[in-house]
Design a protein around this motif. Structure first.
Motif, PDB file in Angstrom:
ATOM      1  N   MET A 236      33.552  21.598  50.328  1.00 56.78           N
ATOM      2  CA  MET A 236      34.851  21.458  50.659  1.00 56.78           C
ATOM      3  C   MET A 236      36.017  20.535  49.877  1.00 56.78           C
ATOM      4  O   MET A 236      36.906  20.916  49.604  1.00 56.78           O
ATOM      5  CB  MET A 236      34.462  21.312  51.999  1.00 56.78           C
ATOM      6  N   VAL A 237      34.333  19.789  49.732  1.00 55.91           N
ATOM      7  CA  VAL A 237      35.977  18.440  48.571  1.00 55.91           C
ATOM      8  C   VAL A 237      35.847  18.759  47.404  1.00 55.91           C
ATOM      9  O   VAL A 237      37.630  18.451  47.521  1.00 55.91           O
ATOM     10  CB  VAL A 237      34.549  17.022  48.548  1.00 55.91           C
ATOM     11  N   TYR A 238      35.059  19.755  46.264  1.00 61.79           N
ATOM     12  CA  TYR A 238      35.885  20.220  45.639  1.00 61.79           C
ATOM     13  C   TYR A 238      36.684  21.427  45.203  1.00 61.79           C
ATOM     14  O   TYR A 238      37.644  20.812  44.027  1.00 61.79           O
ATOM     15  CB  TYR A 238      34.300  21.064  44.669  1.00 61.79           C
ATOM     16  N   ILE A 239      36.715  21.583  46.896  1.00 64.67           N
ATOM     17  CA  ILE A 239      37.839  22.750  46.641  1.00 64.67           C
ATOM     18  C   ILE A 239      39.161  22.579  47.406  1.00 64.67           C
ATOM     19  O   ILE A 239      40.614  22.243  46.744  1.00 64.67           O
ATOM     20  CB  ILE A 239      38.062  23.628  47.776  1.00 64.67           C
ATOM     21  N   ALA A 240      39.436  20.730  47.599  1.00 63.96           N
ATOM     22  CA  ALA A 240      40.432  20.079  48.063  1.00 63.96           C
ATOM     23  C   ALA A 240      40.845  19.274  47.257  1.00 63.96           C
ATOM     24  O   ALA A 240      42.047  19.288  46.458  1.00 63.96           O
ATOM     25  CB  ALA A 240      40.382  18.924  49.061  1.00 63.96           C
ATOM     26  N   GLN A 241      39.929  18.740  46.328  1.00 66.68           N
ATOM     27  CA  GLN A 241      40.211  18.574  44.292  1.00 66.68           C
ATOM     28  C   GLN A 241      40.784  19.039  43.559  1.00 66.68           C
ATOM     29  O   GLN A 241      41.708  19.261  43.000  1.00 66.68           O
ATOM     30  CB  GLN A 241      39.036  17.761  43.863  1.00 66.68           C
ATOM     31  N   ALA A 242      40.155  20.130  43.288  1.00 62.24           N
ATOM     32  CA  ALA A 242      41.073  21.332  42.350  1.00 62.24           C
ATOM     33  C   ALA A 242      42.365  21.796  42.719  1.00 62.24           C
ATOM     34  O   ALA A 242      43.241  22.214  42.308  1.00 62.24           O
ATOM     35  CB  ALA A 242      40.278  22.293  42.839  1.00 62.24           C
ATOM     36  N   LEU A 243      42.701  21.921  44.450  1.00 63.44           N
ATOM     37  CA  LEU A 243      43.894  22.458  45.253  1.00 63.44           C
ATOM     38  C   LEU A 243      44.887  21.008  45.163  1.00 63.44           C
ATOM     39  O   LEU A 243      46.533  21.494  44.147  1.00 63.44           O
ATOM     40  CB  LEU A 243      43.997  22.876  46.015  1.00 63.44           C
ATOM     41  N   GLN A 244      44.728  19.981  44.436  1.00 63.97           N
ATOM     42  CA  GLN A 244      45.278  18.293  44.689  1.00 63.97           C
ATOM     43  C   GLN A 244      45.321  18.904  42.920  1.00 63.97           C
ATOM     44  O   GLN A 244      47.259  18.206  43.029  1.00 63.97           O
ATOM     45  CB  GLN A 244      44.733  17.614  45.283  1.00 63.97           C
ATOM     46  N   VAL A 245      45.139  19.134  41.894  1.00 67.61           N
ATOM     47  CA  VAL A 245      45.518  19.408  40.690  1.00 67.61           C
ATOM     48  C   VAL A 245      46.327  20.139  40.507  1.00 67.61           C
ATOM     49  O   VAL A 245      46.971  20.546  39.760  1.00 67.61           O
ATOM     50  CB  VAL A 245      44.161  19.398  40.204  1.00 67.61           C
ATOM     51  N   ALA A 246      45.326  21.633  40.493  1.00 60.71           N
ATOM     52  CA  ALA A 246      46.827  22.996  40.687  1.00 60.71           C
ATOM     53  C   ALA A 246      47.201  23.103  40.777  1.00 60.71           C
ATOM     54  O   ALA A 246      48.191  23.808  40.661  1.00 60.71           O
ATOM     55  CB  ALA A 246      45.360  23.750  40.586  1.00 60.71           C
ATOM     56  N   LEU A 247      47.881  23.425  42.203  1.00 58.99           N
ATOM     57  CA  LEU A 247      48.651  23.542  43.088  1.00 58.99           C
ATOM     58  C   LEU A 247      50.298  22.961  42.376  1.00 58.99           C
ATOM     59  O   LEU A 247      51.247  23.042  42.143  1.00 58.99           O
ATOM     60  CB  LEU A 247      48.636  23.477  44.778  1.00 58.99           C
TER      61      LEU A 247
ATOM     62  N   ALA B  77      46.657  13.266  40.034  1.00 57.79           N
ATOM     63  CA  ALA B  77      45.057  13.523  40.751  1.00 57.79           C
ATOM     64  C   ALA B  77      44.210  14.646  39.569  1.00 57.79           C
ATOM     65  O   ALA B  77      43.099  14.230  39.357  1.00 57.79           O
ATOM     66  CB  ALA B  77      45.284  15.138  41.496  1.00 57.79           C
ATOM     67  N   LEU B  78      45.203  14.369  38.251  1.00 56.61           N
ATOM     68  CA  LEU B  78      43.568  15.433  36.954  1.00 56.61           C
ATOM     69  C   LEU B  78      43.485  13.563  37.019  1.00 56.61           C
ATOM     70  O   LEU B  78      42.021  13.711  36.663  1.00 56.61           O
ATOM     71  CB  LEU B  78      44.507  15.888  36.450  1.00 56.61           C
ATOM     72  N   LEU B  79      43.705  12.877  36.619  1.00 62.30           N
ATOM     73  CA  LEU B  79      43.074  11.848  36.323  1.00 62.30           C
ATOM     74  C   LEU B  79      42.034  10.946  37.168  1.00 62.30           C
ATOM     75  O   LEU B  79      40.642  10.378  36.416  1.00 62.30           O
ATOM     76  CB  LEU B  79      44.428  10.888  36.111  1.00 62.30           C
TER      77      LEU B  79
END
Length: 145
Positions: free
Chosen positions: A1-12, A139-141
């Motif tokens: 779940m953490v990886y999904i949260a991280q991906a959303l924080q970068v992509a959205l 977020a990406l950094l």
């Protein structure tokens, strides 16, 4: 779940930024230059488009809040998210209703005095664009480490 949260924080934030730039800074000013588009027609289209964009922004805010509830990377990112939330709420509850009423009056052919609301909307859109760029980039950094 953490990886999904991280991906959303970068992509959205980048997805949202693209929507914002495409609609607010490209489509909206160009619409009024198109042949055959009257002010009333342009305002009617604009109301529909900005209502849809606002609903999408609210959805994106909710998803981002959820992603930060699952994984909280830094206080700075949370602060930027809070600023975006405040700006979306201000637009949704204060600026858009006034601008929608003004558009309705203009469409009906009633002349309107100049107000600060349109300039405030442009300023808020500009601030959102800058904050979204920073939010996505930071977020990406944070996740590249």
């Amino acid at each position: 779940m953490v990886y999904i949260a991280q991906a959303l924080q970068v992509a959205l934030p980048f997805l949202w930024l693209g929507l914002l730039l495409g609609i607010s800074f490209l489509e909206t000013p160009l619409k009024f230059r198109a042949p055959g588009i009257t002010q009333a027609l342009g305002l009617g289209i604009g109301r529909l488009v900005f209502t849809a964009l606002n609903r999408i922004e609210i959805l994106l805010v909710v998803i981002l809040i959820g992603s930060y509830a699952l994984h909280f990377p830094s206080l700075l990112l949370a602060l930027l998210l809070a600023l975006i939330i405040i700006l979306v709420l201000y637009q949704s509850m204060s600026l858009r209703p006034v601008l929608n009423r003004r558009a309705e009056q203009a469409i009906a052919g009633n002349p309107l005095p100049t107000t600060h609301h349109h300039k405030a909307f442009i300023l808020v859109e500009s601030l959102k664009a800058l904050i979204l760029l920073a939010l996505g980039w930071l977020a990406l950094l944070a996740y590249m480490k």
